[in-house]
Design a protein around this motif. Structure first.
Motif, PDB file in Angstrom:
ATOM      1  N   ALA A   1       0.832  -1.211   0.000  1.00 14.39           N
ATOM      2  CA  ALA A   1       0.000   0.000   0.000  1.00 14.39           C
ATOM      3  C   ALA A   1       0.860   1.251   0.000  1.00 14.39           C
ATOM      4  O   ALA A   1       0.631   2.174  -0.785  1.00 14.39           O
ATOM      5  CB  ALA A   1      -0.940  -0.014   1.205  1.00 14.39           C
TER       6      ALA A   1
ATOM      7  N   LEU B   1       0.248   3.958  -3.102  1.00 14.33           N
ATOM      8  CA  LEU B   1       0.155   5.412  -2.931  1.00 14.33           C
ATOM      9  C   LEU B   1       0.797   6.164  -4.099  1.00 14.33           C
ATOM     10  O   LEU B   1       0.145   7.012  -4.721  1.00 14.33           O
ATOM     11  CB  LEU B   1       0.735   5.848  -1.574  1.00 14.33           C
TER      12      LEU B   1
ATOM     13  N   SER C   1      -1.310   5.836  -7.191  1.00 12.72           N
ATOM     14  CA  SER C   1      -2.579   6.573  -7.081  1.00 12.72           C
ATOM     15  C   SER C   1      -2.366   8.044  -7.372  1.00 12.72           C
ATOM     16  O   SER C   1      -3.177   8.679  -8.065  1.00 12.72           O
ATOM     17  CB  SER C   1      -3.171   6.428  -5.673  1.00 12.72           C
TER      18      SER C   1
ATOM     19  N   ALA D   1      -6.094  12.386  -5.269  1.00 15.45           N
ATOM     20  CA  ALA D   1      -6.132  10.974  -4.878  1.00 15.45           C
ATOM     21  C   ALA D   1      -6.035  10.799  -3.370  1.00 15.45           C
ATOM     22  O   ALA D   1      -6.572   9.840  -2.815  1.00 15.45           O
ATOM     23  CB  ALA D   1      -5.015  10.203  -5.578  1.00 15.45           C
ATOM     24  N   SER D   2      -5.334  11.729  -2.693  1.00 15.53           N
ATOM     25  CA  SER D   2      -5.144  11.566  -1.243  1.00 15.53           C
ATOM     26  C   SER D   2      -6.488  11.551  -0.509  1.00 15.53           C
ATOM     27  O   SER D   2      -6.655  10.838   0.478  1.00 15.53           O
ATOM     28  CB  SER D   2      -4.235  12.659  -0.689  1.00 15.53           C
TER      29      SER D   2
ATOM     30  N   VAL E   1      -7.840   8.096  -0.718  1.00 12.89           N
ATOM     31  CA  VAL E   1      -7.151   7.186   0.202  1.00 12.89           C
ATOM     32  C   VAL E   1      -7.794   7.305   1.585  1.00 12.89           C
ATOM     33  O   VAL E   1      -8.145   6.308   2.222  1.00 12.89           O
ATOM     34  CB  VAL E   1      -5.635   7.509   0.279  1.00 12.89           C
TER      35      VAL E   1
ATOM     36  N   GLY F   1     -11.288   5.748   1.679  1.00 14.94           N
ATOM     37  CA  GLY F   1     -11.222   4.291   1.779  1.00 14.94           C
ATOM     38  C   GLY F   1     -10.977   3.857   3.212  1.00 14.94           C
ATOM     39  O   GLY F   1     -11.630   2.944   3.727  1.00 14.94           O
ATOM     40  N   TYR F   2     -10.049   4.538   3.865  1.00 12.45           N
ATOM     41  CA  TYR F   2      -9.718   4.216   5.258  1.00 12.45           C
ATOM     42  C   TYR F   2     -10.948   4.397   6.154  1.00 12.45           C
ATOM     43  O   TYR F   2     -11.310   3.511   6.937  1.00 12.45           O
ATOM     44  CB  TYR F   2      -8.571   5.120   5.728  1.00 12.45           C
TER      45      TYR F   2
ATOM     46  N   HIS G   1     -10.798   5.999  -9.506  1.00 13.87           N
ATOM     47  CA  HIS G   1     -10.380   6.233  -8.118  1.00 13.87           C
ATOM     48  C   HIS G   1     -10.215   4.940  -7.323  1.00 13.87           C
ATOM     49  O   HIS G   1      -9.885   4.985  -6.137  1.00 13.87           O
ATOM     50  CB  HIS G   1     -11.399   7.130  -7.411  1.00 13.87           C
TER      51      HIS G   1
ATOM     52  N   ALA H   1      -6.792   4.342  -5.428  1.00 15.06           N
ATOM     53  CA  ALA H   1      -6.607   5.175  -4.229  1.00 15.06           C
ATOM     54  C   ALA H   1      -7.509   4.689  -3.093  1.00 15.06           C
ATOM     55  O   ALA H   1      -7.075   4.573  -1.940  1.00 15.06           O
ATOM     56  CB  ALA H   1      -6.904   6.639  -4.555  1.00 15.06           C
TER      57      ALA H   1
ATOM     58  N   GLY I   1      -6.194   1.603  -1.728  1.00 15.67           N
ATOM     59  CA  GLY I   1      -5.007   1.898  -0.916  1.00 15.67           C
ATOM     60  C   GLY I   1      -5.401   2.236   0.512  1.00 15.67           C
ATOM     61  O   GLY I   1      -4.806   1.717   1.471  1.00 15.67           O
ATOM     62  N   GLY I   2      -6.425   3.076   0.677  1.00 16.91           N
ATOM     63  CA  GLY I   2      -6.905   3.435   2.017  1.00 16.91           C
ATOM     64  C   GLY I   2      -7.466   2.231   2.755  1.00 16.91           C
ATOM     65  O   GLY I   2      -7.220   2.044   3.946  1.00 16.91           O
TER      66      GLY I   2
END
Ligand SMILES: [Zn+2]
Ligand SMILES: [Zn+2]
Length: 242
Positions: A48, A53, A56, A64-65, A68, A71-72, A188, A191, A194-195
């Motif tokens: 990840a 990251l 992404s 993209a951040s 992320v 997603g988290y 997306h 990203a 990734g989260g």
């Protein structure tokens, strides 16, 4: 059938295999899966942070951040805020039937994004696809153990418990299919995945062993991170030689 779909099928089977160990009470299998959980956490966190990251941001820019982070947060919302009782690892105490059901629903978003991760990875490169497949596969067995042991402790039959594991696997396959079909996910998905992956590794799996004594599980965690760099070097070598 797309390559990503074959990999997703293999990952989905991992849910059921892990579930079988829990349903049958196979002690050696459960012991190995506990180590796999720690190894998988190190591997997932590394994929990840080191691969997903940067890819992404290359794909979606600074925007993209936010995906992320989304997603988290979504995993926390579905697995903990809206869930009565959930944690990874074998369930060892009695839980209510409602807890078994909400845990299954909560895990569905995460397992859906397991599929999004695999499909988004293959959309970037075969190498990233295989690395994300490995990250998913490594925690599919613990995932199967988690849901099946939880359903058994909630008073459900072995068949119903294994059915839950199969539903989780099906959500992963659906994740691959929708990523390839729905434009926002194609853009997306990496990203978001990734989260989700950072959450599962650092906030689901690591807490399962960080309070335990002994050196075996921490060692497996660090080996998981090393394993990622090994797998990446091996795949790059294979890619260069083909
Ligand atoms: Zn519990
Ligand atoms: Zn998963």
């Amino acid at each position: 059938m797309s390559t990503a779909l074959w990999y997703a099928l293999a990952a989905a089977a991992g849910n059921v295999v892990g579930g079988l160990c829990a349903v049958r009470g196979i002690q050696l299998g459960l012991k190995l899966i506990e180590g796999l959980l720690a190894f998988g956490a190190g591997f997932m966190l590394s994929v990840a942070i080191v691969e997903v990251l940067p890819e992404s941001f290359a794909k979606g820019g600074a925007e993209a951040s936010a995906f992320v982070l989304l997603g988290y947060l979504l995993v926390h919302l579905t697995q903990h805020t809206a869930t009565q009782h959930f944690h990874f690892g074998e369930e060892t105490h009695a839980v209510t039937r409602v807890a078994g059901m909400t845990a299954l629903i909560g895990l569905l978003l995460h397992t859906f994004f397991d599929g999004v991760a695999i499909a988004s990875g293959f959309a970037v490169s075969g190498q990233l696809g295989v690395l994300l497949f490995l990250a998913v596969l490594l925690h599919k067995l613990p995932e199967g153990v988690t849901i099946c042991s939880l359903q058994i402790k909630a008073g459900r039959s072995a068949g119903q418990a294994l059915g839950s594991a199969a539903i989780l696997g099906a959500a992963t396959i659906l994740g691959v299919l929708l990523t390839n079909a729905v434009a926002p996910l194609a853009t997306h998905g990496l990203a978001l995945a990734g989260g989700v992956t950072i959450y599962v590794a650092a906030s689901n799996l690591v807490p399962e062993f960080q309070a335990k004594r002994g050196w075996a599980l921490p060692l497996a965690f660090f080996l998981g991170a090393a394993g990622f760099f090994g797998a990446r070097a091996l795949l790059a070598g294979l890619g260069a030689s083909v």
